[in-house]
Design a protein around this motif. Sequence first.
Motif, PDB file in Angstrom:
ATOM      1  N   CYS A 205       0.567  -1.919   0.049  1.00 47.18           N
ATOM      2  CA  CYS A 205      -0.254  -0.571  -0.202  1.00 47.18           C
ATOM      3  C   CYS A 205       0.589   0.982   0.056  1.00 47.18           C
TER       4      CYS A 205
ATOM      5  N   CYS B 191      -0.903   4.621   0.123  1.00 45.12           N
ATOM      6  CA  CYS B 191      -1.363   5.521   0.449  1.00 45.12           C
ATOM      7  C   CYS B 191      -0.336   6.020   1.701  1.00 45.12           C
TER       8      CYS B 191
ATOM      9  N   CYS C 125      -0.097   4.901   5.377  1.00 44.09           N
ATOM     10  CA  CYS C 125       1.430   4.030   5.039  1.00 44.09           C
ATOM     11  C   CYS C 125       2.829   3.920   5.372  1.00 44.09           C
TER      12      CYS C 125
ATOM     13  N   HIS D 163      -3.919   1.962   7.689  1.00 45.51           N
ATOM     14  CA  HIS D 163      -4.735   2.508   7.510  1.00 45.51           C
ATOM     15  C   HIS D 163      -6.670   2.114   7.533  1.00 45.51           C
TER      16      HIS D 163
HETATM   17 ZN   LIG Z   1      -2.275   2.479   3.253  1.00 49.86          ZN
END
Ligand SMILES: [Zn+2]
Length: 92
Positions: free
Chosen positions: A30, A32, A35, A91
């Motif tokens: 991930c 994002c 993260c 997340h």
């Molecule tokens: Zn994430």
Amino acid sequence: MERNYINVMEELVESLVTFLLFSPDFQLFCKCQKCRTDIVAYSLNNLPHHYVTTEEGRKDIFDHLNSEVNRKWINKRIISAIYLVGQYPKHS
Ligand SMILES: [Zn+2]
């Protein structure tokens, strides 16, 4: 007090984390904001800080830390952080 000091390790780790996460080796992880921030924080907790107070010092230390031999062990700790955060993502 004005904040005239910066941790050069922080700058380097931020760019290395982005670089590694977007490399083919980590395409399944991930990416994002949450993260990425966690990976940077975990990595920095396991790396020495390198504070400087001048622009000249900043450049010198950055080049020193960004050498091939130093990037090797720094990347190792970042990769551990990527796996840790990937295993226990925070997340939503
Ligand atoms: Zn994430």
